[in-house]
Structures are given as C-alpha cells and as structure tokens.
Write a protein that holds these residues in place. Structure first.
Motif, PDB file in Angstrom:
ATOM      1  N   ALA A  41      63.837  32.627  29.682  1.00 27.31           N
ATOM      2  CA  ALA A  41      62.746  31.750  29.236  1.00 27.31           C
ATOM      3  C   ALA A  41      63.198  30.291  29.194  1.00 27.31           C
ATOM      4  O   ALA A  41      62.449  29.387  29.575  1.00 27.31           O
ATOM      5  CB  ALA A  41      62.239  32.191  27.863  1.00 27.31           C
ATOM      6  N   LEU A  42      64.418  30.050  28.741  1.00 27.20           N
ATOM      7  CA  LEU A  42      64.946  28.683  28.682  1.00 27.20           C
ATOM      8  C   LEU A  42      65.167  28.111  30.080  1.00 27.20           C
ATOM      9  O   LEU A  42      64.804  26.963  30.352  1.00 27.20           O
ATOM     10  CB  LEU A  42      66.250  28.651  27.883  1.00 27.20           C
ATOM     11  N   GLU A  43      65.759  28.906  30.944  1.00 25.16           N
ATOM     12  CA  GLU A  43      66.028  28.432  32.305  1.00 25.16           C
ATOM     13  C   GLU A  43      64.746  28.191  33.090  1.00 25.16           C
ATOM     14  O   GLU A  43      64.683  27.296  33.937  1.00 25.16           O
ATOM     15  CB  GLU A  43      66.934  29.415  33.039  1.00 25.16           C
ATOM     16  N   GLU A  44      63.715  28.960  32.803  1.00 29.82           N
ATOM     17  CA  GLU A  44      62.431  28.808  33.491  1.00 29.82           C
ATOM     18  C   GLU A  44      61.825  27.420  33.265  1.00 29.82           C
ATOM     19  O   GLU A  44      61.156  26.874  34.131  1.00 29.82           O
ATOM     20  CB  GLU A  44      61.467  29.893  33.003  1.00 29.82           C
ATOM     21  N   ILE A  45      62.063  26.840  32.091  1.00 28.80           N
ATOM     22  CA  ILE A  45      61.509  25.521  31.754  1.00 28.80           C
ATOM     23  C   ILE A  45      62.605  24.454  31.843  1.00 28.80           C
ATOM     24  O   ILE A  45      62.469  23.358  31.324  1.00 28.80           O
ATOM     25  CB  ILE A  45      60.859  25.544  30.348  1.00 28.80           C
TER      26      ILE A  45
END
Length: 115
Positions: free
Chosen positions: A13-17
């Motif tokens: 989720a962090l890497e996606e944004i």
C-alpha cells in the motif's frame, strides 16, 4: 491476519502511493503493545494523507482491522494503528526531528548531542 502478512499488505500500500525510506522495526522485545513499527516518508501533507488512506483501504480489504488514525488534521505525521503493527507516515523534516528509527532500535543520541 498474522504480522508478516499484515506487513506485506502495508508495504504494498505504501509503495503504491510512492512512499520512500520505508523502515520496518521489530519492537516485540521492547514493548508488549505491538510487534512492529513501520516508518515511511512522504513528500507532502497530501501524500501523507493518501498513504494513510491507502494503508487503511488495503488492510481492510485483506481482512485486517484499523483501530485508529491520528494526525489527519495537519498531515505532517500520521499514525495508523493496526494492532500488532503501527505505521508512521511522516514528512522528512518531522521524521528527522523525532528520529523514531533510532529511538525504537535503541540507537538514539543523548539530547545534548542533538542540534
């Protein structure tokens, strides 16, 4: 959901944004309140809020629980409490000032050494 699966969901989720400087710290030997702290940096308050929201959405979709979110008013430092894992999403200046990584890994400087 076990901590390892929860961490994987959070990191995705962090890497996606486009969060950066993501650190995972095992604090199970220091506290019994939670097992891991994840610290991530964002480039703006808008991004910190988007990252926290995406973490919440992805964790819930994977069957996890979100217990609370703090810091949404200013967006400089958001904390997402996921039970066994606490996620700190911070602007770089705030992250540098509080230095949570050193604090929780036992490598903090004495206050007299900080500038």
């Amino acid at each position: 959901m076990n901590s390892e699966k929860l961490i994987a969901v959070i990191i995705d989720a962090l890497e996606e944004i486009k969060a950066h400087d993501i650190d995972i710290i095992n604090v199970a030997k220091i506290t019994s309140m939670f097992e891991y702290i994840i610290i991530a940096s964002a480039d703006s308050t808008r991004q910190t809020k988007s990252l926290a929201n995406n973490v919440q959405v992805k964790v819930k979709a994977a069957g996890g629980s979100v217990f609370s979110v703090e810091g949404e008013q200013t967006g400089e430092w958001l904390l997402v409490d996921l039970g066994d894992v606490i996620v700190h999403i911070m602007l770089p200046t705030v992250r540098e000032y509080y230095n949570l990584k050193a604090l929780w890994s036992g490598q903090s400087e004495s206050p007299s050494n900080r500038t």
